[in-house]
Design a protein around this motif. Structure first.
Motif, PDB file in Angstrom:
ATOM      1  N   SER A  67      46.977  38.848  39.225  1.00  0.00           N
ATOM      2  CA  SER A  67      47.466  38.881  40.607  1.00  0.00           C
ATOM      3  C   SER A  67      48.344  37.686  40.966  1.00  0.00           C
ATOM      4  O   SER A  67      48.884  37.619  42.076  1.00  0.00           O
ATOM      5  CB  SER A  67      46.280  38.933  41.585  1.00  0.00           C
ATOM      6  N   ASN A 109      39.864  35.308  44.623  1.00  0.00           N
ATOM      7  CA  ASN A 109      39.512  35.897  43.333  1.00  0.00           C
ATOM      8  C   ASN A 109      38.216  35.312  42.793  1.00  0.00           C
ATOM      9  O   ASN A 109      37.337  36.036  42.305  1.00  0.00           O
ATOM     10  CB  ASN A 109      40.637  35.680  42.321  1.00  0.00           C
ATOM     11  N   ILE A 118      31.925  40.718  40.158  1.00  0.00           N
ATOM     12  CA  ILE A 118      32.936  41.692  39.759  1.00  0.00           C
ATOM     13  C   ILE A 118      33.664  41.137  38.533  1.00  0.00           C
ATOM     14  O   ILE A 118      34.018  39.953  38.485  1.00  0.00           O
ATOM     15  CB  ILE A 118      33.946  41.944  40.900  1.00  0.00           C
ATOM     16  N   VAL A 122      39.035  43.444  36.953  1.00  0.00           N
ATOM     17  CA  VAL A 122      38.901  44.436  38.034  1.00  0.00           C
ATOM     18  C   VAL A 122      39.175  43.779  39.386  1.00  0.00           C
ATOM     19  O   VAL A 122      39.889  44.331  40.237  1.00  0.00           O
ATOM     20  CB  VAL A 122      37.491  45.067  38.023  1.00  0.00           C
ATOM     21  N   ALA A 123      38.615  42.579  39.582  1.00  0.00           N
ATOM     22  CA  ALA A 123      38.824  41.860  40.842  1.00  0.00           C
ATOM     23  C   ALA A 123      40.299  41.551  41.069  1.00  0.00           C
ATOM     24  O   ALA A 123      40.822  41.730  42.179  1.00  0.00           O
ATOM     25  CB  ALA A 123      38.007  40.569  40.844  1.00  0.00           C
ATOM     26  N   THR A 124      40.986  41.114  40.018  1.00  0.00           N
ATOM     27  CA  THR A 124      42.386  40.719  40.199  1.00  0.00           C
ATOM     28  C   THR A 124      43.331  41.922  40.264  1.00  0.00           C
ATOM     29  O   THR A 124      44.394  41.825  40.861  1.00  0.00           O
ATOM     30  CB  THR A 124      42.835  39.757  39.078  1.00  0.00           C
ATOM     31  N   SER A 126      42.453  44.512  41.906  1.00  0.00           N
ATOM     32  CA  SER A 126      42.257  44.841  43.320  1.00  0.00           C
ATOM     33  C   SER A 126      43.077  43.923  44.220  1.00  0.00           C
ATOM     34  O   SER A 126      43.790  44.384  45.119  1.00  0.00           O
ATOM     35  CB  SER A 126      40.766  44.730  43.682  1.00  0.00           C
ATOM     36  N   THR A 127      42.982  42.604  43.986  1.00  0.00           N
ATOM     37  CA  THR A 127      43.726  41.674  44.840  1.00  0.00           C
ATOM     38  C   THR A 127      45.230  41.789  44.605  1.00  0.00           C
ATOM     39  O   THR A 127      46.016  41.592  45.527  1.00  0.00           O
ATOM     40  CB  THR A 127      43.270  40.220  44.596  1.00  0.00           C
ATOM     41  N   ASN A 129      46.865  44.559  44.155  1.00  0.00           N
ATOM     42  CA  ASN A 129      47.311  45.659  45.025  1.00  0.00           C
ATOM     43  C   ASN A 129      47.171  45.312  46.504  1.00  0.00           C
ATOM     44  O   ASN A 129      48.033  45.667  47.308  1.00  0.00           O
ATOM     45  CB  ASN A 129      46.524  46.929  44.694  1.00  0.00           C
ATOM     46  N   ILE A 130      46.102  44.606  46.843  1.00  0.00           N
ATOM     47  CA  ILE A 130      45.903  44.217  48.248  1.00  0.00           C
ATOM     48  C   ILE A 130      46.992  43.254  48.698  1.00  0.00           C
ATOM     49  O   ILE A 130      47.610  43.441  49.757  1.00  0.00           O
ATOM     50  CB  ILE A 130      44.506  43.588  48.440  1.00  0.00           C
TER      51      ILE A 130
END
Length: 333
Positions: A67, A109, A118, A122-124, A126-127, A129-130
């Motif tokens: 991210s 993160n 998490i 997977v966490a990054t 998500s962030t 895209n956010i």
């Protein structure tokens, strides 16, 4: 020399590969083997190297972050808006604002990974895209061209006129990159925190039992990458003289490929600043050579994908394991 080759096998291999590629490209193109092109490569690679040394720390700690490039874009916009509020500011205030925003985004993160357990990728994702979604929503994809003069004025540290009338120069991004590289090297090789990051990445459970603060390791690693993303984002805005919402989109894979190629292990506990820098330069040299040869940019993406696969394969088999075999084989002869 032999012991150095054994302990720095990846770096030695990268130097050899870079030398071979440069030799081939110097014969395949007319403009590659020139001082001007070398200086251009250094200037244009600076931001990716800043990102890379930040990502290196995360990989050493056993994590992964994709991210950071989008986070750098968020930092660019946030810093540009904040500088407008304070009346323009300067390099000190700009770096403080950019670094602070970057650290905060990195801390998000770390919080998701440590507090909510998490998996880092997977966490990054998500962030990633956010951050990008929020950036495009609030900016509506509109670029910022009205930046403070100090940010858009080119700072040339060294320049020299060549015999053919062309100029070679080293610009401010190179100096910032060198400082970031040195700071990262000091962090991971000359501090207790650096040794703890290696230990945590190599054996998280053993590090926990040894008393290393796991939460602190996560926040330091992702916070450092956030800091480098913030600095890199500001330097990119200075280099491009504008802030474009998707300008850095897609760089994360190129940088990840370079860092893994430089010897950082995806499982953690391994990696060096020298290998990281050499990995970025190898990919930059390859891309530059292909561009000069007129090869399609899409072909380069394919090559980056192949580099990631090869680098991961080598990181799993370990070049160092091959050296004793080669040495023994040579001794028998």
């Amino acid at each position: 020399m032999h012991s150095f080759a054994r302990t720095h096998a990846t770096e030695v291999a990268l130097i050899a590969v870079i030398a071979v590629i440069c030799t081939v490209l110097s014969f395949a193109t007319t403009n590659f083997f020139s001082i001007g092109n070398a200086f251009d490569l250094l200037n244009t690679s600076s931001v990716n190297i800043i990102f890379a040394v930040g990502l290196l720390v995360v990989l050493i700690a056993g994590g992964i972050d994709i991210s950071f490039a989008v986070a750098a874009s968020v930092v660019q916009y946030g810093t540009a808006i904040a500088l407008g509020w304070i009346g323009g500011g300067g390099w000190v205030s700009g770096l403080v604002i950019a670094g602070s925003i970057g650290i905060c985004l990195g801390a998000v993160n770390a919080l998701l990974i440590h507090r909510f357990r998490i998996i880092s990728i997977v966490a990054t994702i998500s962030t990633f895209n956010i951050y990008f979604g929020l950036l495009m929503f609030f900016t509506k994809g509109v670029s910022i061209y009205d930046l403070p003069e100090w940010l858009t004025d080119r700072v040339v540290l060294f320049e020299h006129e060549m015999a053919d009338g062309s100029w070679i120069e080293i610009t401010l991004p190179v100096l910032v990159m060198v400082l970031c590289v040195i700071a990262t090297w000091v962090l991971i090789t000359r501090t207790t925190t650096g040794r703890q990051l290696y230990a945590f990445g190599d054996n998280p459970e053993g590090a926990r039992r040894f008393g290393i603060n796991i939460g602190a390791m996560q926040f330091i690693a992702f916070g450092w990458l956030g800091l480098m993303a913030g600095i890199g984002g500001l330097v990119q805005a200075h280099y491009a003289q504008e802030v474009v919402p998707n300008a850095l989109y897609g760089r994360e894979l190129d940088v990840l490929a370079a860092v893994v190629l430089g010897g950082a292990r995806l499982g953690g506990g391994k990696g060096s600043v020298l290998g990281c820098v050499l990995g970025v330069l190898l990919i930059a040299i390859t891309q530059n050579g292909l561009n000069l040869m007129g090869v399609s940019p899409f072909a380069f993406k394919m090559i980056v994908g192949a580099i990631i696969l090869i680098a991961i394969t080598l990181s799993n088999t370990s070049i160092e394991r091959l050296l004793p075999f080669v040495t023994q084989k040579g001794a028998r002869r």
